[in-house]
Design an enzyme around this catalytic site. Structure first.
Site, mmCIF file in Angstrom:
data_model
loop_
_atom_site.group_PDB
_atom_site.id
_atom_site.type_symbol
_atom_site.label_atom_id
_atom_site.label_comp_id
_atom_site.label_asym_id
_atom_site.label_seq_id
_atom_site.Cartn_x
_atom_site.Cartn_y
_atom_site.Cartn_z
ATOM 1 N N HIS B 16 0.653 -1.165 5.016
ATOM 2 C CA HIS B 16 0.875 -2.076 6.129
ATOM 3 C C HIS B 16 -0.232 -1.897 7.179
ATOM 4 O O HIS B 16 -1.044 -0.982 7.108
ATOM 5 C CB HIS B 16 2.258 -1.915 6.751
ATOM 6 N N CYS B 35 -3.224 3.000 13.322
ATOM 7 C CA CYS B 35 -2.318 2.104 12.593
ATOM 8 C C CYS B 35 -2.829 0.672 12.583
ATOM 9 O O CYS B 35 -2.276 -0.181 11.887
ATOM 10 C CB CYS B 35 -0.917 2.151 13.202
ATOM 11 N N HIS B 41 -3.160 0.985 5.918
ATOM 12 C CA HIS B 41 -2.844 2.350 5.485
ATOM 13 C C HIS B 41 -1.462 2.256 4.850
ATOM 14 O O HIS B 41 -1.019 1.141 4.555
ATOM 15 C CB HIS B 41 -2.912 3.329 6.667
ATOM 16 N N HIS B 43 2.585 4.251 3.532
ATOM 17 C CA HIS B 43 3.613 5.274 3.689
ATOM 18 C C HIS B 43 4.532 5.304 2.475
ATOM 19 O O HIS B 43 4.712 4.306 1.779
ATOM 20 C CB HIS B 43 4.500 4.977 4.915
ATOM 21 N N HIS B 82 5.769 -0.874 -3.442
ATOM 22 C CA HIS B 82 4.404 -1.031 -3.967
ATOM 23 C C HIS B 82 3.777 -2.348 -3.495
ATOM 24 O O HIS B 82 2.981 -2.952 -4.217
ATOM 25 C CB HIS B 82 4.386 -0.939 -5.504
ATOM 26 N N GLU B 126 9.592 6.769 8.200
ATOM 27 C CA GLU B 126 8.255 6.273 7.903
ATOM 28 C C GLU B 126 7.348 7.444 7.524
ATOM 29 O O GLU B 126 6.420 7.300 6.731
ATOM 30 C CB GLU B 126 7.701 5.545 9.130
#
Lengths: 137, 137, 137, 137, 137, 137
Positions: B16, B35, B41, B43, B82, B126
């Site tokens: 995201h 971010c 990036h 999670h 994914h 997260e």
């Protein structure tokens, strides 16, 4: 002199895509499944760095884990954390950013920069259920 | 009749980017820091889904957690796992894919599809150190 | 507007002794057992700080957890981490540094300093098997 | 005969201070930072004890983990738990109570007292992110 | 006076079978799937017991967690640990030993035996991914 | 070529009883204590399977962990999960279902079925505090 291993666990997160540009889209989809998503997906990575050496009787340390943490932050986390491994990290331009290859990258970055001791293991969790261990070449 | 809560923990991972297209690049960089990386990036997300209801004396269940798992897989994991939340998930076209908003998305998807009980909490990690809790509107 | 809770987990470690100077040595030994050791013992503390508020549509955040982390580091960790709670922290001069009282201390330090949202819960693990939760006065 | 390793995880907590009395206050402060606090700090320690041996076909055990637990409680936990390592434990009178040295202490205490098998590893977590491994001299 | 919650996590393991003798074998198989295995299966259970009360200024405690642990060991663990819930525990003769019902059992055993405070929550993990929460009748 | 280890963690639960039918009831009770309960007890087992091999430059994989997961599910979990090890699993007819022996069983099932790499370690948690490691015969 007593030989001991000290270990530090660190965290980073990143986006990546498993894709081999030398192969067909079909081969990539079959081989990597949802990890081949062209828009990327991502992970939290937990990284264990293990360093072996003699315990210094002056300090009781093999290596100050604060120094170890600093080496990993400067050489690995600053390059990988909150990044897209495929697009943002030159080392992965011609390597697939699998957990195995990320572990090799960590080894190559950390091993020559240790102020004391010998790197003995990189353990990298890609998910809470998948991890890899790399002992060096 | 005894009221009880049953909970199921599930896992997904995604890429995201936190970015508000209505604001300047500078504002986005200041507000979201790393971010805001334009290359994304990612999670591993751990998702707890809590459902409250009466214990059925015939089964001892509030709700079969296998059924609960199936609802979450069909309505949430199939959409988010994914994936790139910004590019692959229409619900986030005009919402920022923060943990808070992902929790709201999970609630909206799961609440109307439960075969029994009432959704009482979405808890979403997260990272191992950051999580959110959403109790519904 | 959607109300959501954001949480940050932080870590500190400290030495302490459970002892009530107004009572006899015998009473203290009976009441606190090994926690009354006059030479102190210690713990790793895991601290969860939960803040409730509306999700800001501009950011998707209730509160930037980086800001929340900064508040807790400045107001709690800088005072408690790597300290002797009995000797180094004035707040405990006339209070017993039990997990319950440490949670109250955290609330008093953090609640007035939040840039957004309302503090709703302090959860503090003293060991992996013992924890306390404080919702405010 | 199949060789196998059995492991038991145990818990203790203690106060300590990292300080070398043969060196200056300045050296100690520079070397150990907040761990040099003269009033001590403390930790929860998680201790893994690994013992290797043949699986006894009569019992299916290398070693009854209940017996292993008993050896560790009697020889290590009774000495370290809820103690000040510097003041309460004679072994640390002339050794710095670093995680490395605590691991050596555990090995020396446990190895000669095992009713079966050979001690192969002491793994000691000082925090959830720092641990050491000691394989014996 | 400050109201606080203290919690203790305990462990037990047991065998069980989910089966309603008033219904057909077919119904039981459809409803409970592999949990209906006539030869039983089993779990490690993690049990959180939360007790609310005023912080006693004399001790800093709501309730000594050592006493709380003792109550749970005497009233719950001695009855459930290393047992077959269907065959060894009379309370389950006419109740299905689901996680929900085990939580109700724990509440009924613990609530009347607390030396101080009020039981506010039983949280019971049946697996690392499934848990229930019971707040009392 | 870089040699690396990939690991997958899997979960199953089962009932069992530790009992040697060639010995007296008294011997069994003394040796196994509550684990000798004739009505069985049970556990959640966490299983780590570690496989070593060269990193394939075409995929970045030693072995696709999805394939590894499939091998373990087909050869181990389908046989042990939600089962009574003593009654439902022929391999344990003349072996005691201790953690040590379950690890040997896992090795024997998985090692010959791997599509790539070499099995190097089975690590099996029987409880959060007890585990075994088996490196093969």
């Amino acid at each position: 002199m007593a030989i001991c291993v000290v270990a530090r666990r660190l965290h980073f997160n990143a986006a990546h895509r498993l894709h081999n540009p030398a192969r067909s889209a079909e081969w990539n989809q079959t081989t990597f499944g949802p990890c081949n998503n062209p828009n990327y997906h991502g992970h939290n990575y937990e990284l264990d760095v293990l360093v072996e050496g003699e315990i210094d009787p002056e300090t009781g340390y093999v290596l100050d884990v604060g120094l170890l943490k600093g080496v990993v932050e400067a050489s690995v986390l600053s390059v990988l954390d909150h990044k897209n491994l495929n697009l943002d990290v030159p080392w992965f331009r011609d390597r697939i950013p699998s957990a195995e290859n990320i572990a090799v990258f960590c080894w190559e970055q950390i091993a020559p920069r240790l102020p004391a001791g010998r790197l003995t293991l990189i353990r990298l969790w890609e998910t809470p259920r998948n991890y890899v261990e790399y002992h060096g070449a």
